[in-house]
Design a protein around this motif. Sequence first.
Motif, PDB file in Angstrom:
ATOM      1  N   ALA A   6       0.885  -1.207   0.152  1.00  0.00           N
ATOM      2  CA  ALA A   6      -0.078   0.129  -0.072  1.00  0.00           C
ATOM      3  C   ALA A   6       0.786   1.169  -0.101  1.00  0.00           C
ATOM      4  CB  ALA A   6      -0.926   0.025   1.321  1.00  0.00           C
ATOM      5  N   GLY A   7       2.017   1.431   0.421  1.00  0.00           N
ATOM      6  CA  GLY A   7       2.941   2.402   0.450  1.00  0.00           C
ATOM      7  C   GLY A   7       3.650   2.548  -0.493  1.00  0.00           C
ATOM      8  N   LEU A   8       3.627   1.973  -1.627  1.00  0.00           N
ATOM      9  CA  LEU A   8       4.325   2.202  -2.913  1.00  0.00           C
ATOM     10  C   LEU A   8       3.445   2.873  -3.780  1.00  0.00           C
ATOM     11  CD1 LEU A   8       5.843  -1.502  -3.378  1.00  0.00           C
ATOM     12  CD2 LEU A   8       7.052   0.479  -2.659  1.00  0.00           C
ATOM     13  N   ARG A   9       3.911   3.695  -4.631  1.00  0.00           N
ATOM     14  CA  ARG A   9       3.261   4.534  -5.926  1.00  0.00           C
ATOM     15  C   ARG A   9       3.531   3.785  -7.251  1.00  0.00           C
ATOM     16  NH1 ARG A   9       4.282  10.409  -5.940  1.00  0.00           N
ATOM     17  NH2 ARG A   9       6.616   9.845  -6.104  1.00  0.00           N
ATOM     18  N   PRO A  10       2.531   3.337  -7.786  1.00  0.00           N
ATOM     19  CA  PRO A  10       2.719   2.534  -8.896  1.00  0.00           C
ATOM     20  C   PRO A  10       3.277   3.549 -10.091  1.00  0.00           C
ATOM     21  CG  PRO A  10       0.566   2.289  -8.241  1.00  0.00           C
ATOM     22  CD  PRO A  10       1.276   3.207  -7.271  1.00  0.00           C
ATOM     23  N   VAL A  11       4.050   3.099 -10.982  1.00  0.00           N
ATOM     24  CA  VAL A  11       4.874   3.905 -11.860  1.00  0.00           C
ATOM     25  C   VAL A  11       4.042   3.836 -13.237  1.00  0.00           C
ATOM     26  CG1 VAL A  11       7.053   3.768 -13.145  1.00  0.00           C
ATOM     27  CG2 VAL A  11       7.092   3.122 -11.001  1.00  0.00           C
ATOM     28  N   LEU A  12       4.088   5.015 -13.728  1.00  0.00           N
ATOM     29  CA  LEU A  12       3.810   5.359 -14.924  1.00  0.00           C
ATOM     30  C   LEU A  12       5.052   5.746 -15.895  1.00  0.00           C
ATOM     31  CD1 LEU A  12       0.625   7.642 -14.736  1.00  0.00           C
ATOM     32  CD2 LEU A  12       0.822   5.046 -14.466  1.00  0.00           C
ATOM     33  N   ASP A  28       2.155  16.034 -18.954  1.00  0.00           N
ATOM     34  CA  ASP A  28       0.654  16.097 -18.919  1.00  0.00           C
ATOM     35  C   ASP A  28       0.359  14.794 -17.825  1.00  0.00           C
ATOM     36  OD1 ASP A  28       0.353  17.943 -20.570  1.00  0.00           O
ATOM     37  OD2 ASP A  28       0.285  16.521 -22.431  1.00  0.00           O
ATOM     38  N   LEU A  29       1.016  13.567 -17.927  1.00  0.00           N
ATOM     39  CA  LEU A  29       0.932  12.784 -16.820  1.00  0.00           C
ATOM     40  C   LEU A  29       1.147  13.128 -15.747  1.00  0.00           C
ATOM     41  CD1 LEU A  29       2.657   9.576 -18.846  1.00  0.00           C
ATOM     42  CD2 LEU A  29       0.313   9.935 -18.425  1.00  0.00           C
ATOM     43  N   ARG A  30       2.191  13.735 -15.303  1.00  0.00           N
ATOM     44  CA  ARG A  30       2.502  14.198 -13.810  1.00  0.00           C
ATOM     45  C   ARG A  30       1.421  15.352 -13.227  1.00  0.00           C
ATOM     46  NH1 ARG A  30       7.337  15.453 -14.944  1.00  0.00           N
ATOM     47  NH2 ARG A  30       8.175  13.702 -14.282  1.00  0.00           N
ATOM     48  N   ARG A  31       0.795  15.899 -14.348  1.00  0.00           N
ATOM     49  CA  ARG A  31      -0.178  17.045 -13.897  1.00  0.00           C
ATOM     50  C   ARG A  31      -1.518  16.429 -13.413  1.00  0.00           C
ATOM     51  NH1 ARG A  31      -1.677  20.441 -18.926  1.00  0.00           N
ATOM     52  NH2 ARG A  31       0.621  21.111 -18.386  1.00  0.00           N
ATOM     53  N   ARG A  32      -1.637  15.281 -13.985  1.00  0.00           N
ATOM     54  CA  ARG A  32      -3.142  14.500 -13.392  1.00  0.00           C
ATOM     55  C   ARG A  32      -2.553  13.520 -12.502  1.00  0.00           C
ATOM     56  NH1 ARG A  32      -8.489  14.117 -15.707  1.00  0.00           N
ATOM     57  NH2 ARG A  32      -9.578  12.021 -15.222  1.00  0.00           N
ATOM     58  N   TYR A  33      -1.570  12.715 -12.708  1.00  0.00           N
ATOM     59  CA  TYR A  33      -1.443  11.404 -11.865  1.00  0.00           C
ATOM     60  C   TYR A  33      -0.353  11.551 -10.771  1.00  0.00           C
ATOM     61  CZ  TYR A  33      -4.242   9.633 -15.736  1.00  0.00           C
ATOM     62  OH  TYR A  33      -5.129   9.757 -16.805  1.00  0.00           O
ATOM     63  N   GLY A  34       0.602  12.577 -10.907  1.00  0.00           N
ATOM     64  CA  GLY A  34       1.781  12.839  -9.995  1.00  0.00           C
ATOM     65  C   GLY A  34       1.303  12.718  -8.630  1.00  0.00           C
ATOM     66  N   GLU A  35       0.335  13.020  -8.036  1.00  0.00           N
ATOM     67  CA  GLU A  35       0.169  12.879  -6.411  1.00  0.00           C
ATOM     68  C   GLU A  35       0.236  11.351  -6.017  1.00  0.00           C
ATOM     69  OE1 GLU A  35      -2.941  14.142  -3.148  1.00  0.00           O
ATOM     70  OE2 GLU A  35      -3.332  14.608  -5.180  1.00  0.00           O
ATOM     71  N   HIS A  36      -0.363  10.362  -6.862  1.00  0.00           N
ATOM     72  CA  HIS A  36      -0.447   9.110  -6.606  1.00  0.00           C
ATOM     73  C   HIS A  36       0.293   8.061  -7.191  1.00  0.00           C
ATOM     74  CE1 HIS A  36      -3.793  10.273  -3.682  1.00  0.00           C
ATOM     75  NE2 HIS A  36      -4.314  10.829  -4.875  1.00  0.00           N
TER      76      HIS A  36
END
Length: 558
Positions: A6-12, A28-36
């Motif tokens: 649960a503590g790991l952030r999945p990678v794009l 663009d990816l970081r803007r939308r998904y960077g938090e998680h």
Amino acid sequence: MTQSLAGLRPVLLTVDDDPSISRAVARDLRRRYGEHHRIVRAESGEQALEALRELTLRGDQVAVLLADYRMPGMTGIEFLEQAMDLFPAARRVLLTAYADTGAAIDAINVVDLDHYLLKPWDPPEEKLYPVVDALLDAWRTADHAPVTETRVVGHRWSARSHEVRDFLARNQIAYRWCLAEEPEGKRLLDAAGTDGLRLPVVVAPGGETLIEPSDAELAERVGLSTVPSADFYDVVVIGGGPAGLGAAVYAASEGLRTVLVERTATGGQAGQSSRIENYLGFPDGVSGSQLTDRARRQATRFGAEVLTTRHAIGLEASGSARSVRFADGSQLHAHAVILATGVTYRQLRAPGVEDLTSRGVFYGSALTEAASCAGEDVYIVGGANSAGQAAVHFARQARSVTLLVRGPSLEASMSHYLIQQLAALPNVAVRPCTEVVAAHGTEHLDKLELRHIPSGATDTIDASWLFVFIGASPHTDWLDGVVARDDTGFVLSGPDLMVDGKRPPGWALDRDPYHLETSLPGVFVAGDARADSMKRVASAVGDGAMAVALVHRYLEKP
């Protein structure tokens, strides 16, 4: 202590050789998904693969891979194909220009592509984010392998060590293999508090240690379903090969409460095939494991339960219900049963072979051993398609591959396309009119004794790897006296049960048996276990679908 999942952030991960496009995608990816999520950017296929290898070592998860199609040195398709070996559960997207949409469509078959995006993707809110959102949803709900690997410690030529590794591989459970005599293996054995006399030792993802585990214990620890949620179903499917998976998909999609039970792993013989090239809709072929994974996910998405390590040993009528009994003493009951038990490779009856099985002699393509054959000489017994597919697969890494065929040529038993492929491979040879008469070795296979059938002359060769594909026997011994079978054990059904226009003995219904119905009403047979079946993946899937249609007819009017 291992970091919790649960503590790991999945990678794009995104890769594009054009720095400006690479930065734009990452932005663009970081803007939308960077938090998680972690956004990883690369500017070449090799750089991206190196990043994936580092992520593997660190135990990170990769959820989505986005690759540009046109990159020098390594195309996006080539990158995604190699990335699948490291993160098979990651969703795959190809970035293409309009002129490359044909290549993107081809990639659907080559790398099981999930989506392709045309450049430019502006605005991302309309063209990029909805795609990635859907892929992340699918990735989260999929049965992808856990981040912390299962580790297996054993001896190189231990039969049970091979069986454990093969069980994990066929169920697509990521694991790391450690030799007991090497430092990492010794460290794990010390940590487990065992002296290494009882092997294999399996360290589960949560750190629990299993010593000489059974398949059922393994399945439970790595998260495979082994216990049904109910006692009664509309239909029980026995066997998880193409016929069983096809039946499960069609039954569950049509609203029948369905459970599929499998003794070892879904896929059957087809699931062990390195490449199936004559299956409809896959012009570039598809691996057996990919096809199996997609079919299993499809079945579960429609609501079918899939259970492993369930060994059926009995079948009987219980009034209007049909009851299946398992080796552990449990039972399942249903309105109808579909037998899709498939076949297994016949044993090679030659002195020394049985003692060396799993120690240099293997039945089927032995997924766990393929990498160990790099630079080695491989021998394959058999002349049908399964042997040819294995030869093509091993030829990519082995120094040489030799097919040992009893017949005078391959033409009578192997598809033309495979014969052409083998003829084009410089390191593949065919020895016709040849049989194995003995295998020699102590801890593992060292030599093979071969005989030229017409002349009777024998010769002995050095050999460490022998893979056997010599026909098949059905898994139907447990049905003796329950349903009618032919002299070789294949299950009779439909018109084959009728003799001189008469229904089979004991048939109490006022109708003839349905086409795939066995001599026990409400029990149907599909796939390779059926007498006179085609023994092809497509026909097995068709049998499974047809069996479900006949189950519906039976349920409406037994």
